[in-house]
Scaffold this motif. Sequence first.
Motif, PDB file in Angstrom:
ATOM      1  N   PHE A   1       0.849  -1.198   0.000  1.00  0.00           N
ATOM      2  CA  PHE A   1       0.000   0.000   0.000  1.00  0.00           C
ATOM      3  C   PHE A   1       0.884   1.247   0.000  1.00  0.00           C
ATOM      4  O   PHE A   1       1.215   1.826   1.030  1.00  0.00           O
ATOM      5  CB  PHE A   1      -0.914   0.002   1.226  1.00  0.00           C
ATOM      6  N   CYS A   2       1.275   1.664  -1.190  1.00  0.00           N
ATOM      7  CA  CYS A   2       2.144   2.828  -1.348  1.00  0.00           C
ATOM      8  C   CYS A   2       1.725   3.583  -2.610  1.00  0.00           C
ATOM      9  O   CYS A   2       1.022   3.031  -3.471  1.00  0.00           O
ATOM     10  CB  CYS A   2       3.609   2.395  -1.437  1.00  0.00           C
ATOM     11  N   PRO A   3       2.134   4.828  -2.750  1.00  0.00           N
ATOM     12  CA  PRO A   3       1.698   5.635  -3.902  1.00  0.00           C
ATOM     13  C   PRO A   3       2.023   5.003  -5.249  1.00  0.00           C
ATOM     14  O   PRO A   3       1.243   5.158  -6.207  1.00  0.00           O
ATOM     15  CB  PRO A   3       2.444   6.958  -3.700  1.00  0.00           C
ATOM     16  N   ASP A   4       3.139   4.290  -5.349  1.00  0.00           N
ATOM     17  CA  ASP A   4       3.513   3.685  -6.634  1.00  0.00           C
ATOM     18  C   ASP A   4       2.493   2.648  -7.094  1.00  0.00           C
ATOM     19  O   ASP A   4       2.411   2.344  -8.293  1.00  0.00           O
ATOM     20  CB  ASP A   4       4.889   3.029  -6.528  1.00  0.00           C
ATOM     21  N   ASN A   5       1.735   2.093  -6.148  1.00  0.00           N
ATOM     22  CA  ASN A   5       0.772   1.040  -6.488  1.00  0.00           C
ATOM     23  C   ASN A   5      -0.670   1.546  -6.497  1.00  0.00           C
ATOM     24  O   ASN A   5      -1.603   0.742  -6.519  1.00  0.00           O
ATOM     25  CB  ASN A   5       0.894  -0.115  -5.492  1.00  0.00           C
ATOM     26  N   ALA A   6      -0.854   2.859  -6.505  1.00  0.00           N
ATOM     27  CA  ALA A   6      -2.211   3.408  -6.445  1.00  0.00           C
ATOM     28  C   ALA A   6      -3.071   2.935  -7.612  1.00  0.00           C
ATOM     29  O   ALA A   6      -4.241   2.555  -7.430  1.00  0.00           O
ATOM     30  CB  ALA A   6      -2.154   4.933  -6.407  1.00  0.00           C
TER      31      ALA A   6
ATOM     32  N   ILE B   1      -6.199   4.084   2.321  1.00  0.00           N
ATOM     33  CA  ILE B   1      -5.428   2.880   2.640  1.00  0.00           C
ATOM     34  C   ILE B   1      -3.927   3.159   2.544  1.00  0.00           C
ATOM     35  O   ILE B   1      -3.142   2.723   3.400  1.00  0.00           O
ATOM     36  CB  ILE B   1      -5.870   1.728   1.714  1.00  0.00           C
ATOM     37  N   ILE B   2      -3.523   3.881   1.525  1.00  0.00           N
ATOM     38  CA  ILE B   2      -2.108   4.238   1.387  1.00  0.00           C
ATOM     39  C   ILE B   2      -1.675   5.128   2.556  1.00  0.00           C
ATOM     40  O   ILE B   2      -0.574   4.971   3.106  1.00  0.00           O
ATOM     41  CB  ILE B   2      -1.863   4.929   0.036  1.00  0.00           C
ATOM     42  N   THR B   3      -2.548   6.045   2.967  1.00  0.00           N
ATOM     43  CA  THR B   3      -2.228   6.933   4.084  1.00  0.00           C
ATOM     44  C   THR B   3      -2.129   6.155   5.394  1.00  0.00           C
ATOM     45  O   THR B   3      -1.257   6.444   6.230  1.00  0.00           O
ATOM     46  CB  THR B   3      -3.287   8.042   4.214  1.00  0.00           C
ATOM     47  N   ILE B   4      -3.005   5.178   5.594  1.00  0.00           N
ATOM     48  CA  ILE B   4      -2.924   4.333   6.793  1.00  0.00           C
ATOM     49  C   ILE B   4      -1.580   3.615   6.847  1.00  0.00           C
ATOM     50  O   ILE B   4      -0.900   3.603   7.880  1.00  0.00           O
ATOM     51  CB  ILE B   4      -4.080   3.312   6.812  1.00  0.00           C
ATOM     52  N   ALA B   5      -1.194   3.020   5.720  1.00  0.00           N
ATOM     53  CA  ALA B   5       0.075   2.294   5.673  1.00  0.00           C
ATOM     54  C   ALA B   5       1.258   3.224   5.915  1.00  0.00           C
ATOM     55  O   ALA B   5       2.197   2.885   6.646  1.00  0.00           O
ATOM     56  CB  ALA B   5       0.219   1.574   4.335  1.00  0.00           C
ATOM     57  N   GLU B   6       1.202   4.415   5.312  1.00  0.00           N
ATOM     58  CA  GLU B   6       2.279   5.384   5.500  1.00  0.00           C
ATOM     59  C   GLU B   6       2.337   5.865   6.946  1.00  0.00           C
ATOM     60  O   GLU B   6       3.420   6.034   7.519  1.00  0.00           O
ATOM     61  CB  GLU B   6       2.077   6.571   4.553  1.00  0.00           C
ATOM     62  N   THR B   7       1.179   6.067   7.557  1.00  0.00           N
ATOM     63  CA  THR B   7       1.132   6.462   8.969  1.00  0.00           C
ATOM     64  C   THR B   7       1.758   5.389   9.845  1.00  0.00           C
ATOM     65  O   THR B   7       2.508   5.688  10.781  1.00  0.00           O
ATOM     66  CB  THR B   7      -0.324   6.722   9.406  1.00  0.00           C
ATOM     67  N   HIS B   8       1.463   4.137   9.540  1.00  0.00           N
ATOM     68  CA  HIS B   8       2.038   3.043  10.322  1.00  0.00           C
ATOM     69  C   HIS B   8       3.556   2.994  10.166  1.00  0.00           C
ATOM     70  O   HIS B   8       4.287   2.758  11.136  1.00  0.00           O
ATOM     71  CB  HIS B   8       1.422   1.717   9.887  1.00  0.00           C
ATOM     72  N   ARG B   9       4.039   3.267   8.943  1.00  0.00           N
ATOM     73  CA  ARG B   9       5.484   3.224   8.712  1.00  0.00           C
ATOM     74  C   ARG B   9       6.207   4.381   9.400  1.00  0.00           C
ATOM     75  O   ARG B   9       7.345   4.225   9.856  1.00  0.00           O
ATOM     76  CB  ARG B   9       5.774   3.263   7.205  1.00  0.00           C
ATOM     77  N   THR B  10       5.569   5.538   9.483  1.00  0.00           N
ATOM     78  CA  THR B  10       6.262   6.725   9.980  1.00  0.00           C
ATOM     79  C   THR B  10       5.953   7.052  11.445  1.00  0.00           C
ATOM     80  O   THR B  10       6.847   7.395  12.209  1.00  0.00           O
ATOM     81  CB  THR B  10       5.909   7.945   9.115  1.00  0.00           C
ATOM     82  N   VAL B  11       4.694   6.950  11.808  1.00  0.00           N
ATOM     83  CA  VAL B  11       4.271   7.307  13.165  1.00  0.00           C
ATOM     84  C   VAL B  11       4.047   6.065  14.029  1.00  0.00           C
ATOM     85  O   VAL B  11       4.383   6.047  15.208  1.00  0.00           O
ATOM     86  CB  VAL B  11       2.982   8.164  13.123  1.00  0.00           C
ATOM     87  N   GLY B  12       3.477   5.050  13.391  1.00  0.00           N
ATOM     88  CA  GLY B  12       3.202   3.815  14.102  1.00  0.00           C
ATOM     89  C   GLY B  12       1.731   3.670  14.450  1.00  0.00           C
ATOM     90  O   GLY B  12       1.115   4.590  14.990  1.00  0.00           O
ATOM     91  N   LEU B  13       1.154   2.534  14.098  1.00  0.00           N
ATOM     92  CA  LEU B  13      -0.203   2.166  14.497  1.00  0.00           C
ATOM     93  C   LEU B  13      -0.137   0.778  15.149  1.00  0.00           C
ATOM     94  O   LEU B  13      -0.886  -0.125  14.804  1.00  0.00           O
ATOM     95  CB  LEU B  13      -1.149   2.153  13.288  1.00  0.00           C
TER      96      LEU B  13
END
Length: 206
Positions: free
Chosen positions: A79-84, A100-112
């Motif tokens: 789930f990243c912009p390249d695969n939109a 969905i991409i934003t959720i994944a990015e949030t998890h990678r950077t901030v953590g969920l």
Amino acid sequence: MPHRAVHDRLLSAAEPLFPALHAALGKLGPLDLPRRDDLPFPAYLCRAIAGQQISVKAAQSIWARVEASAEGADLLDHFCPDNADTLRGCGLSGAKTRTIITIAETHRTVGLDTDALRALPIDQRTDRLTEIWGVGQWTADMMNIFYFGEDDVWPDGDVAARKTLERLTSKRRKTVRTAALFKPYRSWLAYYMWAHVDAPPDGTPT
């Protein structure tokens, strides 16, 4: 608390004020509030977003295509912009793809992290979730009730729960006030309202 005891608490709260609600609860219960925490939270949240506002069958079909499109890679990495474009090709709308991409990015950077979120008070967890683009109060309420197993969340933004409680109590009384009489089991009250009209909340994965 065991579901039988919760059922009895709901009945005792309804009996002196709301005879129609008391009768409906009595016919329905005791119910068991389900838990849906079979995935790590970030993946579950993505799946829930993908399934919102469409039928269960359509949601399952789209999610199967999303999983297949990852070709065995970790879904959150997928789930990243390249695969939109790939994700939209699975049947996701543009808004759902972005969320969905934003959720994944949030998890990678901030953590969920599941355990870290579980440790937070409900209001702080809700704030964390609704800071994510595309994740609103209704989605946060569903996550708190079904994933994190919170007993005392009243999802006033859910039309089915709110309107059903109105019909069984009073249309002149705000449902937030009515639901407050059922603390600390407002999540259970909502579940009974959904069961009454056979309208489980859209988008909760099954």
